[in-house]
Scaffold this motif. Structure first.
Motif, mmCIF file in Angstrom:
data_model
loop_
_atom_site.group_PDB
_atom_site.id
_atom_site.type_symbol
_atom_site.label_atom_id
_atom_site.label_comp_id
_atom_site.label_asym_id
_atom_site.label_seq_id
_atom_site.Cartn_x
_atom_site.Cartn_y
_atom_site.Cartn_z
ATOM 1 N N LEU A 1 -4.863 -4.278 -1.115
ATOM 2 C CA LEU A 1 -5.049 -3.073 -1.943
ATOM 3 C C LEU A 1 -4.955 -1.819 -1.082
ATOM 4 C CD1 LEU A 1 -7.784 -4.229 -4.480
ATOM 5 C CD2 LEU A 1 -5.308 -4.011 -4.845
ATOM 6 N N ALA A 2 -5.414 -1.909 0.157
ATOM 7 C CA ALA A 2 -5.259 -0.776 1.082
ATOM 8 C C ALA A 2 -3.778 -0.527 1.356
ATOM 9 C CB ALA A 2 -6.018 -1.041 2.376
ATOM 10 N N GLU A 3 -3.003 -1.606 1.538
ATOM 11 C CA GLU A 3 -1.569 -1.460 1.786
ATOM 12 C C GLU A 3 -0.870 -0.857 0.564
ATOM 13 O OE1 GLU A 3 2.107 -1.403 3.602
ATOM 14 O OE2 GLU A 3 0.100 -1.492 4.433
ATOM 15 N N LEU A 4 -1.251 -1.305 -0.620
ATOM 16 C CA LEU A 4 -0.681 -0.736 -1.843
ATOM 17 C C LEU A 4 -0.980 0.765 -1.917
ATOM 18 C CD1 LEU A 4 0.784 -1.344 -4.574
ATOM 19 C CD2 LEU A 4 -1.499 -1.584 -5.561
ATOM 20 N N GLY A 5 -2.201 1.148 -1.568
ATOM 21 C CA GLY A 5 -2.561 2.568 -1.540
ATOM 22 C C GLY A 5 -1.753 3.340 -0.516
ATOM 23 N N SER A 6 -1.500 2.717 0.626
ATOM 24 C CA SER A 6 -0.705 3.352 1.672
ATOM 25 C C SER A 6 0.740 3.557 1.221
ATOM 26 C CB SER A 6 -0.757 2.489 2.935
ATOM 27 O OG SER A 6 0.100 2.987 3.908
ATOM 28 N N VAL A 7 1.311 2.541 0.592
ATOM 29 C CA VAL A 7 2.684 2.652 0.090
ATOM 30 C C VAL A 7 2.759 3.769 -0.947
ATOM 31 C CG1 VAL A 7 4.498 1.462 -1.219
ATOM 32 C CG2 VAL A 7 3.273 0.257 0.590
ATOM 33 N N ARG A 8 1.790 3.813 -1.854
ATOM 34 C CA ARG A 8 1.796 4.870 -2.877
ATOM 35 C C ARG A 8 1.627 6.225 -2.231
ATOM 36 N NH1 ARG A 8 1.399 4.456 -8.220
ATOM 37 N NH2 ARG A 8 2.917 2.852 -7.689
ATOM 38 N N GLY A 9 0.811 6.310 -1.200
ATOM 39 C CA GLY A 9 0.646 7.576 -0.487
ATOM 40 C C GLY A 9 1.957 8.067 0.103
ATOM 41 N N ARG A 10 2.743 7.151 0.676
ATOM 42 C CA ARG A 10 4.052 7.520 1.228
ATOM 43 C C ARG A 10 4.997 7.987 0.120
ATOM 44 N NH1 ARG A 10 2.928 3.062 4.564
ATOM 45 N NH2 ARG A 10 4.373 1.657 3.504
ATOM 46 N N THR A 11 4.929 7.316 -1.028
ATOM 47 C CA THR A 11 5.768 7.719 -2.165
ATOM 48 C C THR A 11 5.415 9.132 -2.609
ATOM 49 O OG1 THR A 11 6.079 5.445 -2.922
ATOM 50 C CG2 THR A 11 6.357 7.188 -4.570
ATOM 51 N N LEU A 12 4.132 9.399 -2.764
ATOM 52 C CA LEU A 12 3.702 10.728 -3.218
ATOM 53 C C LEU A 12 4.042 11.796 -2.183
ATOM 54 C CD1 LEU A 12 0.272 9.795 -4.865
ATOM 55 C CD2 LEU A 12 2.462 10.242 -6.013
ATOM 56 N N SER A 13 3.932 11.469 -0.900
ATOM 57 C CA SER A 13 4.311 12.419 0.152
ATOM 58 C C SER A 13 5.803 12.725 0.093
ATOM 59 C CB SER A 13 3.967 11.864 1.537
ATOM 60 O OG SER A 13 2.587 11.799 1.704
ATOM 61 N N PHE A 14 6.608 11.681 -0.098
ATOM 62 C CA PHE A 14 8.053 11.855 -0.193
ATOM 63 C C PHE A 14 8.403 12.752 -1.388
ATOM 64 C CE2 PHE A 14 12.161 10.344 -1.938
ATOM 65 C CZ PHE A 14 12.985 10.667 -0.877
ATOM 66 N N LEU A 15 7.773 12.509 -2.515
ATOM 67 C CA LEU A 15 8.043 13.333 -3.704
ATOM 68 C C LEU A 15 7.610 14.776 -3.472
ATOM 69 C CD1 LEU A 15 7.118 10.807 -6.525
ATOM 70 C CD2 LEU A 15 9.405 11.589 -5.860
ATOM 71 N N ASP A 16 6.519 14.968 -2.759
ATOM 72 C CA ASP A 16 6.063 16.318 -2.449
ATOM 73 C C ASP A 16 7.038 17.016 -1.496
ATOM 74 O OD1 ASP A 16 4.045 18.397 -2.711
ATOM 75 O OD2 ASP A 16 3.616 17.998 -0.587
ATOM 76 N N GLU A 17 7.534 16.285 -0.511
ATOM 77 C CA GLU A 17 8.486 16.853 0.456
ATOM 78 C C GLU A 17 9.802 17.262 -0.206
ATOM 79 O OE1 GLU A 17 8.963 13.773 3.365
ATOM 80 O OE2 GLU A 17 6.850 13.880 3.964
ATOM 81 N N THR A 18 10.185 16.580 -1.265
ATOM 82 C CA THR A 18 11.463 16.860 -1.934
ATOM 83 C C THR A 18 11.276 17.725 -3.184
ATOM 84 O OG1 THR A 18 11.333 14.785 -3.180
ATOM 85 C CG2 THR A 18 12.533 14.737 -1.082
#
Length: 179
Positions: free
Chosen positions: A108-125
């Motif tokens: 579940l921590a890894e799933l949260g980490s993956v989602r965090g990267r997704t949200l960061s990517f969307l914020d960067e773009t």
């Protein structure tokens, strides 16, 4: 047509729902399939991480190139409602990577980490209109950038329903009463 805000809202709601459903699966049953030849909760979370990482990696590569024109009719795809409601059940074309199977807390921590990267990517773009970038989904048709991130959310909602089924169908443990 989904846009960035819609995709972000859907991603947040999907993650909350999945984490709530995961609470119903005891850590001792995390790697236990509820039925023969079916996924455990661990398999399901590993699959979600693999798919989201794959979409994120593809999106990052695709937007570095010039967008290709996609004719209108090729932009049509199977509605996400079909995915979200589990109207058609499909076997994943992506095999589960056994290296991703761990205990409940770590996964579940890894799933949260993956989602965090997704949200960061969307914020960067955020400052770019990326709706002109399309690439094919194996079952749904061509999806644009924002459709892909909405797909991640509806895919997660779909598997949240599966997680609820897993929790409901796990063998019940008999705990002896203490006298």
């Amino acid at each position: 047509m989904p846009d960035l805000q819609y995709a972000l809202q859907k991603l947040r709601r999907a993650q909350q729902g999945l984490l709530l459903a995961a609470d119903a699966v005891d850590a001792t049953d995390w790697n236990t399939p509820s039925q023969a030849n079916s996924w455990s909760a661990a398999h399901l979370i590993a699959h979600l991480c693999q798919v989201e990482r794959s979409v994120l990696g593809c999106a990052d590569r695709v937007i570095r190139k010039t967008a290709l024109h996609v004719p209108y009719l090729q932009r049509l795809h199977v509605p996400f409602l079909v995915v979200e409601k589990r109207l058609i059940r499909r076997k994943s074309p992506i095999p589960i990577d056994a290296e991703l199977l761990h205990d409940k807390e770590a996964m579940l921590a890894e799933l949260g980490s993956v989602r965090g990267r997704t949200l960061s990517f969307l914020d960067e773009t955020r400052g770019r209109d990326l709706s002109v970038y399309y690439w094919p989904h194996p079952f749904l048709g061509k999806l644009n950038f924002y459709n892909w991130f909405t797909f991640i959310a509806v895919h997660q909602i779909r598997h949240t329903k599966q997680l609820v089924e897993i929790a409901k169908n796990l063998p019940k443990r008999v705990v002896p009463s203490q006298k």
